[in-house]
Design a protein around this motif. Structure first.
Motif, PDB file in Angstrom:
ATOM      1  N   ILE A 158       0.835  -1.204   0.000  1.00  0.00           N
ATOM      2  CA  ILE A 158       0.000   0.000   0.000  1.00  0.00           C
ATOM      3  C   ILE A 158       0.869   1.253   0.000  1.00  0.00           C
ATOM      4  O   ILE A 158       0.626   2.207  -0.764  1.00  0.00           O
ATOM      5  N   THR A 209       2.453   1.699  -3.371  1.00  0.00           N
ATOM      6  CA  THR A 209       1.470   2.210  -4.339  1.00  0.00           C
ATOM      7  C   THR A 209       1.278   3.709  -4.176  1.00  0.00           C
ATOM      8  O   THR A 209       1.262   4.463  -5.167  1.00  0.00           O
ATOM      9  N   THR A 215      -8.982  -3.947  -6.842  1.00  0.00           N
ATOM     10  CA  THR A 215      -8.087  -3.691  -5.706  1.00  0.00           C
ATOM     11  C   THR A 215      -8.672  -4.258  -4.416  1.00  0.00           C
ATOM     12  O   THR A 215      -7.951  -4.853  -3.603  1.00  0.00           O
ATOM     13  N   VAL A 220      -6.947  -7.028  -1.862  1.00  0.00           N
ATOM     14  CA  VAL A 220      -6.798  -6.816  -0.416  1.00  0.00           C
ATOM     15  C   VAL A 220      -7.516  -7.920   0.346  1.00  0.00           C
ATOM     16  O   VAL A 220      -7.007  -8.452   1.349  1.00  0.00           O
TER      17      VAL A 220
END
Length: 438
Positions: A21, A24, A405, A409
């Motif tokens: 994360i 990103t 996404t 996750v």
């Protein structure tokens, strides 16, 4: 609310997911920073006010304003998308690329490499066209040197964006290329929202609240369209191996209602600008050219009717080339599976094709309606920047990337024996047993 806080804690408790994360966010920050770095030799104060319009306006929306800012990322990742579309079409028409597609991971790597190479000439040509759109007054020293140097910088910027996208895919979370496009779209949302709120101040806040409710309903409809599947039951025959006996199992082939995704809108949108460009190049005093130029404006009913019909046609076309009933039937036959009540082989292929044809019609019509919603919103009085979020390419891309996404996750959470991102239920079409992988 407690469930949401717990989920966030669980996400950041997983070290690998936490680092992905942060990676990103770091790569996205680099991309957004580059979107505001103006090209050398361009005076940003003299650029056209109000941004681009028409097809260039749509491109500018997908790039988060990088196009109208004349930044080093002016073309962003879009030339790579164009190259990907060309390679997809080649896998249908050219036997060599068809063979590569069937080779699995090694074939996909070769196709990706060809896509990267093809991106270079595409962005080089598009960069020259981009230079022609820059306001002449904003170019400090126009000439051959400016054209060549700017084309090289824009080409390098696109290749860097492509590298960022691949890094997000490898080191981050989600699909990097799609993530970069989504971030460009979302970056325009706060400004569009504020502009719409200010425009509605004179007429009261009730209209603005109604618009927000309609936008929420449209987003829900796009999510339903994206997730909707028609499950075809598949039965596997009972297998006996030695002393052990395996009972028959029933699984499902998920046939997506919108198997074509956003591609029909992109293809149709590309064709819809041809009449307007041809009319502008035609004799301006011609009455026919004037009528064509008027009819094919985004807010005209002729434009929207033709646009919707093209989307329906392209949806059937793209679904036909992306889903192969014959291959699915052959894979089923080799694995010992069959559809209850349908003979293996040709009958299975025809049955799957019939189901696919039936579910594609409502999917195509729904996609066409979503595509013309921004024009309808503009006619209803919504400001143009905010109307872009009521449908079309932008909304479908955002919804698709967010759902993808979320599922990535969720997979990390489930591997660590945490609850998923939803308190109850499952994401339909993604969590059921699947008989075939594609």
């Amino acid at each position: 609310m407690n469930k949401f806080i717990t989920t966030i804690k669980n996400i950041f408790a997983i070290e690998d997911l936490r680092m992905r994360i942060f990676n990103t966010l770091f790569f996205i920050a680099i991309y957004r920073l580059g979107s505001y770095v103006v090209l050398p030799g361009v005076d940003p104060t003299r650029l056209k006010q109000g941004g681009a319009t028409g097809v260039l306006g749509i491109l500018d929306t997908l790039l988060g304003g990088a196009f109208s800012h004349a930044s080093i990322f002016a073309l962003g990742i879009m030339p790579y998308i164009s190259a990907s579309i060309v390679l997809q079409l080649l896998t249908i028409a050219v036997p060599y690329f068809q063979k590569l597609q069937k080779e699995g991971e090694s074939g996909r790597k070769k196709i990706n490499q060809y896509t990267r190479v093809l991106t270079i000439p595409i962005v080089a040509l598009q960069s020259v066209g981009f230079i022609a759109t820059i306001n002449a007054d904003a170019i400090l020293n126009p000439g051959v040197f400016f054209t060549i140097s700017t084309a090289m910088i824009v080409t390098a910027g696109t290749l860097f964006c492509m590298w960022l996208g691949e890094k997000i895919t490898d080191k981050g979370i989600g699909n990097g290329i799609s993530m970069i496009i989504m971030i460009g779209i979302v970056s325009r949302l706060p400004g569009a929202l504020i502009g719409e709120a200010q425009a509605r101040t004179m007429r009261g806040s009730l209209v603005f609240l109604i618009e927000l409710v309609v936008l929420f309903l449209v987003v829900m409809a796009v999510i339903i369209l994206t997730q909707a599947v028609r499950q075809i039951p598949v039965q596997y025959a009972k297998q006996i191996g030695g002393a052990a006996s395996l009972s028959s199992q029933r699984q499902y082939i998920p046939m997506k209602v919108n198997a074509a995704g956003v591609m029909p809108i992109i293809f149709a949108q590309s064709l819809m600008f041809v009449p307007a460009i041809a009319a502008s190049a035609w004799n301006k005093d011609s009455e026919t050219a004037g009528l064509i130029g008027t009819w094919f404006q985004p807010n005209h009913w002729v434009y929207n009717v033709v646009f919707g019909l093209l989307i329906i046609i392209f949806t059937y076309f793209y679904t036909a080339i992306s889903v192969n009933p014959n291959q699915i039937a052959d894979d089923l036959k080799r694995s010992g599976g069959f559809i209850p009540g349908v003979k293996p082989g040709r009958d299975t292929s025809e049955y799957i094709d019939e189901v696919l044809t039936r579910i594609t019609l409502p999917g195509a019509v729904a996609l066409a309606v979503i595509a013309i919603l921004p024009s309808l919103a503009t006619v209803a009085g919504v400001t143009r920047p905010f109307a872009q979020f009521f449908g079309g390419t932008s909304l479908i891309i955002m919804v698709g990337v967010v759902l993808d996404t979320m599922n990535q996750v969720k997979s990390y959470l489930l591997m660590r024996h945490y609850d998923g991102m939803m308190k109850t239920g499952k994401e339909r079409g993604r969590s059921r047993n699947i008989a075939l992988a594609s």
